[in-house]
Design an enzyme around this catalytic site. Structure first.
Site, PDB file in Angstrom:
ATOM      1  CG  PHE A 207      -1.847  -1.448   1.278  1.00 29.17           C
ATOM      2  CD1 PHE A 207      -2.155  -1.758   0.117  1.00 29.17           C
ATOM      3  CD2 PHE A 207      -2.384  -1.130   2.175  1.00 29.17           C
ATOM      4  CE1 PHE A 207      -3.473  -2.437   1.118  1.00 29.17           C
ATOM      5  CE2 PHE A 207      -3.582  -1.999   2.599  1.00 29.17           C
ATOM      6  CZ  PHE A 207      -3.630  -3.083   1.636  1.00 29.17           C
TER       7      PHE A 207
ATOM      8  CB  ILE B 161     -27.698  17.583   0.149  1.00 27.29           C
ATOM      9  CG1 ILE B 161     -28.073  18.107   1.422  1.00 27.29           C
ATOM     10  CG2 ILE B 161     -28.175  19.207  -0.468  1.00 27.29           C
ATOM     11  CD1 ILE B 161     -27.141  19.086   2.206  1.00 27.29           C
TER      12      ILE B 161
ATOM     13  CD  GLU C 272       0.356   9.452   6.532  1.00 28.03           C
ATOM     14  OE1 GLU C 272       0.327  10.709   7.359  1.00 28.03           O
ATOM     15  OE2 GLU C 272       0.581  10.111   5.028  1.00 28.03           O
TER      16      GLU C 272
ATOM     17  CB  THR D 177      -7.449   2.917  11.772  1.00 29.35           C
ATOM     18  OG1 THR D 177      -7.326   2.091  12.726  1.00 29.35           O
ATOM     19  CG2 THR D 177      -6.491   1.689  10.772  1.00 29.35           C
TER      20      THR D 177
HETATM   21  C1  LIG Z   1      -5.017   4.257  -0.210  1.00 27.58           C
HETATM   22  C2  LIG Z   1      -3.923   4.032   0.886  1.00 27.58           C
HETATM   23  C3  LIG Z   1      -2.146   4.350   1.025  1.00 27.58           C
HETATM   24  C4  LIG Z   1      -1.853   4.347   1.688  1.00 27.58           C
HETATM   25  N1  LIG Z   1      -0.394   4.069   1.858  1.00 27.58           N
HETATM   26  C5  LIG Z   1       0.720   4.529   2.581  1.00 27.58           C
HETATM   27  C6  LIG Z   1       2.420   4.440   2.214  1.00 27.58           C
HETATM   28  O1  LIG Z   1       2.639   5.636   1.277  1.00 27.58           O
HETATM   29  N2  LIG Z   1       3.127   4.329   3.233  1.00 27.58           N
HETATM   30  C7  LIG Z   1       2.437   3.096   4.225  1.00 27.58           C
HETATM   31  O2  LIG Z   1       3.593   2.910   4.920  1.00 27.58           O
HETATM   32  N3  LIG Z   1       1.573   3.030   4.473  1.00 27.58           N
HETATM   33  C8  LIG Z   1       0.296   2.989   3.428  1.00 27.58           C
HETATM   34  N4  LIG Z   1      -0.612   2.864   3.503  1.00 27.58           N
HETATM   35  C9  LIG Z   1      -1.247   1.614   4.486  1.00 27.58           C
HETATM   36  C10 LIG Z   1      -1.718   2.143   5.897  1.00 27.58           C
HETATM   37  O3  LIG Z   1      -1.010   3.123   6.841  1.00 27.58           O
HETATM   38  C11 LIG Z   1      -2.698   1.114   6.667  1.00 27.58           C
HETATM   39  O4  LIG Z   1      -3.501   0.503   5.541  1.00 27.58           O
HETATM   40  C12 LIG Z   1      -2.890   1.162   7.872  1.00 27.58           C
HETATM   41  O5  LIG Z   1      -2.121   1.663   8.725  1.00 27.58           O
HETATM   42  C13 LIG Z   1      -3.601   0.540   8.635  1.00 27.58           C
HETATM   43  O6  LIG Z   1      -3.062  -1.057   8.297  1.00 27.58           O
HETATM   44  P1  LIG Z   1      -3.758  -2.601   7.743  1.00 27.58           P
HETATM   45  O7  LIG Z   1      -4.302  -1.547   6.665  1.00 27.58           O
HETATM   46  O8  LIG Z   1      -2.832  -3.144   7.585  1.00 27.58           O
HETATM   47  O9  LIG Z   1      -5.508  -2.175   8.903  1.00 27.58           O
HETATM   48  P2  LIG Z   1      -5.189  -2.834  10.140  1.00 27.58           P
HETATM   49  O10 LIG Z   1      -3.648  -2.926  10.832  1.00 27.58           O
HETATM   50  O11 LIG Z   1      -5.028  -4.869   9.645  1.00 27.58           O
HETATM   51  O12 LIG Z   1      -6.304  -2.947  10.827  1.00 27.58           O
HETATM   52  C14 LIG Z   1      -7.843  -3.823  10.293  1.00 27.58           C
HETATM   53  C15 LIG Z   1      -8.542  -3.462  11.510  1.00 27.58           C
HETATM   54  O13 LIG Z   1      -8.560  -3.573  13.398  1.00 27.58           O
HETATM   55  C16 LIG Z   1      -8.544  -1.636  13.852  1.00 27.58           C
HETATM   56  N5  LIG Z   1      -7.137  -2.376  14.488  1.00 27.58           N
HETATM   57  C17 LIG Z   1      -5.965  -2.874  14.593  1.00 27.58           C
HETATM   58  N6  LIG Z   1      -5.118  -2.851  15.949  1.00 27.58           N
HETATM   59  C18 LIG Z   1      -6.212  -2.112  16.532  1.00 27.58           C
HETATM   60  C19 LIG Z   1      -5.648  -1.427  17.848  1.00 27.58           C
HETATM   61  N7  LIG Z   1      -4.873  -1.940  18.445  1.00 27.58           N
HETATM   62  N8  LIG Z   1      -6.912  -0.853  18.561  1.00 27.58           N
HETATM   63  C20 LIG Z   1      -8.372  -1.321  17.821  1.00 27.58           C
HETATM   64  N9  LIG Z   1      -8.208  -1.177  16.809  1.00 27.58           N
HETATM   65  C21 LIG Z   1      -7.587  -1.809  15.952  1.00 27.58           C
HETATM   66  C22 LIG Z   1      -7.666  -1.281  12.703  1.00 27.58           C
HETATM   67  O14 LIG Z   1      -8.658   0.065  12.950  1.00 27.58           O
HETATM   68  C23 LIG Z   1      -9.237  -1.756  11.778  1.00 27.58           C
HETATM   69  O15 LIG Z   1     -10.404  -1.575  11.719  1.00 27.58           O
HETATM   70  C24 LIG Z   1      -1.643   3.141   2.587  1.00 27.58           C
HETATM   71  C25 LIG Z   1      -3.177   2.744   2.906  1.00 27.58           C
HETATM   72  C26 LIG Z   1      -4.166   3.009   1.916  1.00 27.58           C
HETATM   73  C27 LIG Z   1      -5.490   2.078   2.349  1.00 27.58           C
END
Ligand SMILES: Cc1cc2nc3c(=O)[nH]c(=O)nc-3n(C[C@H](O)[C@H](O)[C@H](O)COP(=O)(O)OP(=O)(O)OC[C@H]3O[C@@H](n4cnc5c(N)ncnc54)[C@H](O)[C@@H]3O)c2cc1C
Length: 381
Positions: free
Chosen positions: A155, A337, A363, A365
């Protein structure tokens, strides 16, 4: 509204705003449909000196003020949130070089970034390490005066177009997050390639890729900061860049409010413009108020960065959390709207609603932002 901008800040805002109105808004449907990085627009933006606001004067920039940067991101995102995030992410690795880079690294890369000739990416996330950013698997093993990188990053915004990528990798697996190190990897380095381009719900003019490292040899001088400092560098950069995501959310929400206000004046039902129904008018009033509250929070966070505040983690989490939840609500209300027309791709508000969603995810969630805020509250910070 008076935000007490300096003359230069006002000029930066107007420069971006005029460009967005003239060049980006007329193209936003095409940008969404093409699903490609807009190289042409980025070249134009370079000619407008947009990238110079990320770089200090001594390296060919104009400043590296957080306030100016977020004004730029907010305006670009009002036009197209994909361009907004591509620009915002370019500023992350750039800031990493400014804050933690060696003199040689700054001299090598910052002038090209200021000119818009070098695009950067910031690469922390992996398939198994998203919210848990300390769970990295990408390894960097010392071999002579080089480090050999192996692993997969996921990502990564700007991945396939970046000339340089800041990569956080594990140099000492026994030390947990204290064993992570930041590297600069240049495009074209043997063993470094771009994997798949993600097919996304929104921000479709930005590219998001897998990055693959297969015995990729990186010279020792490409280490940013110290060995073992990588996790702290990443967190320090996110403390600043999350404010930019707040600014992106602001731009998206402002675009939705502008569209909904205009539509409410022209759409008539029961022989009157729909804004005259209190249910619609109050929605517009709430949208405008929520945007304004978010804007003040984002600007305050930016001012604190520029004032040299050291404890940024809580305010930056707040300045990403509140505006991104706000943008999701405001864009959903904008679709409401517009009624049935709002659900159709012919009108821009459905795109804004899709674009807003990601600001609650990347950055860190919004669940993670809440964890950060409560952690700081309990510790009395
Ligand atoms: C379009 C896009 C661009 C991106 N660009 C970059 C980039 O340039 N560089 C980079 O390094 N990353 C990038 N990312 C990655 C992004 O930062 C991660 O997707 C994000 O941090 C969430 O990680 P995950 O997708 O693995 O979700 P997960 O960590 O698997 O989370 C899944 C769910 O569990 C919840 N969760 C997990 N742990 C906890 C906790 N301790 N307490 C409560 N809830 C929790 C989360 O809130 C979420 O609802 C990008 C993502 C997207 C979608």
């Amino acid at each position: 509204m008076n935000y007490f901008f300096s003359e230069f800040e006002e000029a930066v805002k107007n420069l971006f705003s005029d460009y967005v109105d003239k060049r980006i808004i007329p193209m936003r449907k095409e940008l969404e449909d093409k699903h490609e990085f807009p190289h042409g627009l980025f070249k134009e933006m370079a000619k407008q000196d947009f990238f110079r606001i990320m770089v200090p004067e001594e390296y060919g920039g104009m400043s590296d003020s957080q306030m100016q940067l977020i004004l730029g991101i907010e305006e670009l995102s009002r036009g197209d949130a994909g361009i907004g995030v591509s620009f915002a992410v370019d500023a992350i690795a750039t800031k990493g070089l400014i804050l933690y880079g060696s003199k040689e690294q700054k001299e090598k890369y910052l002038p090209g970034i200021a000119d818009g000739n070098i695009i950067t990416a910031f690469s922390l996330s992996e398939p198994g390490a998203g919210s848990d950013a300390a769970a990295l698997k990408t390894r960097a093993v010392k071999k002579g005066d080089k480090y050999v990188l192996n692993g997969v990053k996921q990502f990564i915004t700007n991945g396939e177009v970046a000339d340089i990528v800041m990569v956080i990798a594990v140099t000492d697996p026994d030390k947990g997050h204290k064993g992570h190190t930041a590297f600069i990897v240049e495009k074209g380095t043997n063993g470094f390639s771009t994997g798949k381009r993600e097919d996304k719900m929104g921000i479709r003019s930005s590219v998001t890729n897998e990055l693959l490292f297969d015995d990729c040899e990186v010279p020792e001088e490409n280490i940013v900061g110290e060995i073992g400092q990588g996790f702290y560098i990443a967190m320090g950069l996110l403390d600043r860049s999350r404010i930019g995501i707040g600014a992106q959310a602001l731009g998206i929400a402002q675009a939705a409010l502008d569209e909904a206000t205009q539509y409410s004046k022209t759409r008539e039902q029961f022989a009157q413009p729909i804004h005259s129904f209190q249910a619609v008018g109050h929605m517009l009033a709430d949208m405008a108020t929520q945007i304004e509250a978010s804007r003040l929070l984002v600007y305050q966070a930016a001012r604190l960065v520029d004032a040299g505040e050291k404890e940024l983690t809580k305010i930056s989490a707040m300045s990403k959390l509140f505006p991104s939840d706000m943008a999701m609500k405001v864009t959903t209300d904008a679709v409401q709207i517009f009624g049935g027309y709002g659900y159709m791709k012919e009108y821009p508000v459905e795109r804004l609603m899709r674009d807003a969603k990601v600001t609650q995810i990347y950055e860190g969630t919004n669940q993670i932002q809440r964890n950060i805020i409560v952690d700081r509250l309990i510790k009395g910070k």
